[in-house]
Structure formats: C-alpha cells, structure tokens
Design a protein around this motif. Structure first.
Motif, PDB file in Angstrom:
ATOM      1  N   THR A  95     -68.982  33.503 -57.621  1.00  0.00           N
ATOM      2  CA  THR A  95     -67.896  34.451 -57.391  1.00  0.00           C
ATOM      3  C   THR A  95     -67.858  35.440 -58.543  1.00  0.00           C
ATOM      4  N   ARG A  97     -65.934  39.162 -59.153  1.00  0.00           N
ATOM      5  CA  ARG A  97     -65.015  40.112 -58.527  1.00  0.00           C
ATOM      6  C   ARG A  97     -64.274  40.957 -59.556  1.00  0.00           C
ATOM      7  N   ASP A 129     -68.937  35.387 -53.277  1.00  0.00           N
ATOM      8  CA  ASP A 129     -67.752  36.221 -53.135  1.00  0.00           C
ATOM      9  C   ASP A 129     -67.891  37.338 -54.158  1.00  0.00           C
TER      10      ASP A 129
END
Length: 185
Positions: A95, A97, A129
């Motif tokens: 992930t 982000r 993600d």
C-alpha cells in the motif's frame, strides 16, 4: 539490534529509526510502525506482520527485506527512498498512497539507479493499493507488474521498470442489449 533473534510479543511503534544491524527481528503476527528509517542489514522474518512507514517527513528503506505487508500513506507531500543496492518485496500486500495535491514520491537512494521494490508472485494485484504517487527510478522487474493509473492520481517521472503508470486498461469484447443475441453497434 545486536546478535541473536528478537521476536515481537506485541505491536512495535518506533518514532525514530528501526536499525537491524545484525541478528534477526521476527515480527511474527505483530505490526511494526516506523516513524524514521527502516534499515535492515541483519535479518527480518515477516510472519503475517504489517510494516507501516508513518513518518511526517521523508523516510528511507535500506538493505533487503521481504515484507508480508508494507504500507506508507501520507496527507502531506513526502518521499519514500528505497535503497538502490537492496531489494524490497511484499508477499502479502503493498500500500502506497498520497492524496490529491500531496503525492507520495517513490525514489531511489541514487538518482538514475533503479531501486528494487516488488510484489511477489504469491500476492495478487488485488493486494495493492496505490494512489497519488510520483514514481521515479523504481525497478519492479523481479515481481508482478505494478499498476497505478491517472485515475488514481499517479505520475511517471521516469526510469521505471515493470510499472504501468498513467494509463488504464482497455476492455475489449462485445456488448449486447439482451442475453447475448442483439449486439450494440
């Protein structure tokens, strides 16, 4: 750490650097949150743990580490530097982000030299993600293709391998108005 094996018995939250100089850190099933740099020149056993890079400024991941899950998110623009001479991989999830107006930049510790960060074969694209990234000098060539589209706010700043950045997938096929007999032209 010194020599020997250290096994986490609960979650670890460090506001500074995590430096595994020698010996082995066994994360087991516990999370490790690091506010400084993640430095691994000893050993790291991932178990089913999540390592979260939650610093407020830039952070560096050095050495070579296989993570079960690696997470870095931000609401302010910052950079995660990956050691160009090491290899970081995620076997569970990855992930990365940022947010609109404040991208998370992914960089090598040596400009022009690809830092290796991979999603291992036993993970899936559903295990990633990505959003609002600015990616440069990232070599994901030893793992699965990493995909971050313009719809997710991602930007390709150059010299990246095995990333699909800034484009989207085209779906090809036929569309029908009913159960497969009347095509739409």
């Amino acid at each position: 750490t010194g020599s020997g094996t250290y096994t986490l018995g609960s979650a670890l939250d460090i506001n500074g650097n995590l430096n595994i100089a020698s010996g082995l850190l066994d994360a087991s099933s516990y999370s490790a949150t690091v506010g400084g740099n993640f430095i691994n020149y000893g050993g790291f056993t991932k178990g089913t743990s999540t390592v979260t890079l939650d610093g407020t400024g830039n952070q560096t991941v050095s050495g070579s580490t296989i993570f079960h899950a690696l997470t870095a998110t931000t609401s302010a623009a910052r950079t995660i530097f990956f050691d160009y001479s090491g290899r970081q991989s995620a076997s569970g999830s990855l992930t990365l982000r940022g947010v609109a107006g404040n991208r998370l930049s992914i960089r090598s510790t040596r400009t022009g030299s690809g830092s290796r960060i991979d999603l291992d074969a036993d993970a899936t694209q559903l295990s990633t993600d990505f959003a609002y990234l600015d990616i440069q000098d990232s070599d994901a060539g030893s793992g699965q293709t990493l995909v971050c589209t313009v719809f997710e706010g991602c930007r390709d700043t150059g010299n990246n391998i095995n990333w699909t950045i800034g484009s989207y997938y085209t779906i090809a096929g036929s569309v029908y108005t009913d159960e497969g007999t009347t095509g739409i032209s």
